[in-house]
Design an enzyme around this catalytic site. Sequence first.
Site, PDB file in Angstrom:
ATOM      1  N   GLY A 103       0.810  -1.217   0.000  1.00  0.00           N
ATOM      2  CA  GLY A 103       0.000   0.000   0.000  1.00  0.00           C
ATOM      3  C   GLY A 103       0.839   1.262   0.000  1.00  0.00           C
ATOM      4  N   ARG A 104       2.067   1.138   0.462  1.00  0.00           N
ATOM      5  CA  ARG A 104       2.950   2.306   0.461  1.00  0.00           C
ATOM      6  C   ARG A 104       4.394   1.920   0.197  1.00  0.00           C
ATOM      7  NH1 ARG A 104       3.668   3.990   6.656  1.00  0.00           N
ATOM      8  NH2 ARG A 104       3.347   1.965   7.610  1.00  0.00           N
ATOM      9  N   ASP A 136      -2.767   6.867   2.653  1.00  0.00           N
ATOM     10  CA  ASP A 136      -2.098   7.858   1.797  1.00  0.00           C
ATOM     11  C   ASP A 136      -0.812   7.383   1.137  1.00  0.00           C
ATOM     12  OD1 ASP A 136      -0.457   7.690   3.970  1.00  0.00           O
ATOM     13  OD2 ASP A 136      -0.755   9.756   4.647  1.00  0.00           O
ATOM     14  N   ARG A 194      14.598   0.166   1.325  1.00  0.00           N
ATOM     15  CA  ARG A 194      15.037  -1.078   1.950  1.00  0.00           C
ATOM     16  C   ARG A 194      15.400  -2.104   0.888  1.00  0.00           C
ATOM     17  NH1 ARG A 194       9.488  -3.086   4.979  1.00  0.00           N
ATOM     18  NH2 ARG A 194       8.256  -3.365   3.096  1.00  0.00           N
ATOM     19  N   ASP A 271       1.257 -11.387   6.472  1.00  0.00           N
ATOM     20  CA  ASP A 271       1.775 -10.511   5.404  1.00  0.00           C
ATOM     21  C   ASP A 271       3.094  -9.881   5.825  1.00  0.00           C
ATOM     22  OD1 ASP A 271      -0.130  -9.222   7.254  1.00  0.00           O
ATOM     23  OD2 ASP A 271       0.447  -7.375   6.250  1.00  0.00           O
ATOM     24  N   ASP A 281       9.376  -5.671   7.781  1.00  0.00           N
ATOM     25  CA  ASP A 281       8.300  -4.746   8.162  1.00  0.00           C
ATOM     26  C   ASP A 281       8.423  -4.303   9.616  1.00  0.00           C
ATOM     27  OD1 ASP A 281       7.297  -4.593   5.677  1.00  0.00           O
ATOM     28  OD2 ASP A 281       5.330  -5.422   6.128  1.00  0.00           O
TER      29      ASP A 281
END
Length: 519
Positions: A103-104, A136, A194, A271, A281
Amino acid sequence: MRIEFDNAFLRDLPGDPETGPRVREVLGAAWSRVDPTPVAAPRLLAASPEAARLLGLDAATAFADPDFARVFGGNALLPGMQPWAANYGGHQFGSWAGQLGDGRAISLGEALGGEGGRWELQLKGAGKTPYSRFADGRAVLRSSVREFLCSEAMHHLGIPTTRALSLVGTGEDVVRDMFYDGHPRPEPGAVVCRMAPTFLRFGSWQLPASRGDTALLRALADYAQRHHFPGLAGRGAEGDAEWFAQVCERTARMVAGWMRVGFVHGVMNTDNMSILGLTIDYGPYGWVEDYDPDWTPNTTDAQGRRYRFGTQPQVAYWNLVQLAHALAPLFDGVAPLEAGLERYRQAWDAAWRELVARKLGLAACGEADLRLFADLQALLQDGQVDMTLFFRALGERDAAAPDLLPFEAAFYDADARARIEAPLRDWLARHAARQADDPLEAVQRRDSMRRANPLYVLRNWLAQEAIDRAGQGDTGGIAELLDVMRRPYEEQPGRAHYAGARPEWARHRAGCSMLSCSS
Ligand code: AMP
Ligand code: MG
């Protein structure tokens, strides 16, 4: 700045015919082409020379190049970059969440590294993608500093992890409601670049499995095996079985690394589980200070405490079971998957025994040593003892003199300390007796304990100090912390601050003891 790319992910796997960030359900595809959204004023805030070297870059030259911040802030592309967002699903806090996807995060390409490796370069916070749902696509500075520093710190601790090349300030604000309590406010934004051989996750297979898309399931397995699991491609059913078993084994080793140093991931959703067994993450993670297997830094998980420190090995297993369900259509019967899960149990057992032996300074861990360690865990918890400082001092103390002086700095609370003083003395005597009939030489033992028990870990409040300074425009704290974390097992003169127990101010401060998923 020259980097060579070979985007096998796009070549080998089916893609979404639509490009651009329109939010949508993406079927039958592993990726969607989408470019980073340029930012107002990209500025390089920190970078990792070790990570740059993996790409064959000369760090000093690359970081000084004005193009570096533009490329890794998302304002320019190098030749060969073909940005995409990956499609995946996942179980979040135990419930199936359907399509999630990047999503980002936007991958720029697969760089061919200096030493023959393949490094997917991925910008986190680079703007909207088809998977942004209602959000966003951006990231705030505080969480980006944390991801940047922890990626590199974990690497230097010797724990499998994704890496971080750079931290770029965007010059734009991002609005976040940090504690989901109706008080949104603007915060500075940032983009981390990353790196990992691949960012594929358990959820990458779960999503096509949930849709009955066996062709995509197969293609993803083939891609992973061909490029990331040497020697397995083309071996048919036997290769698939060995592949799943290796995923299980790597996951066990990764979690054992976390348990050794007191790392709590905080959001072990499927995920967020790398198919390579890399820590991935970095969000509301934390480091255990006063020893507590029930602790989680993640306020979003405060109720159920699903992802607390002590349950991480069980959660990893649960996640592997979900992966096994997803992969089942590729297998003829469940036996190979059960064998893989058994490999996890064995690898975990071996890794745990190794952890116990190393942390206690023994050549090997027998049944009685498991009890010795468990007894210590109970004491550390009851006495609210700092995990890192305690184990470090355990390796440095003179076992012949069983007093508590070396552990002075590790106590947080006088009453808790008083409660365990006598039993801890007994335990230290048992430990000394056990070491006395262990074959390791004294020097060997001290060395081995130093290498197992870091002096410096990325304590939450240390990261927060660097973040506070960065918020004032001073990035020196990030650079210094990155430098300290380069040699976590070696005592560094003049850097006692970084090896200190949690100060009182950090006890209840946001970002230090409590972190939310808002990032
Ligand atoms: P995480 O908990 O960070 O692993 O994120 C879970 C999902 O939410 C992933 O699909 C992310 O890409 C997505 N996500 C998190 N934050 C944002 C954001 N600011 N904009 C878009 N998607 C996001
Ligand atoms: Mg995630």
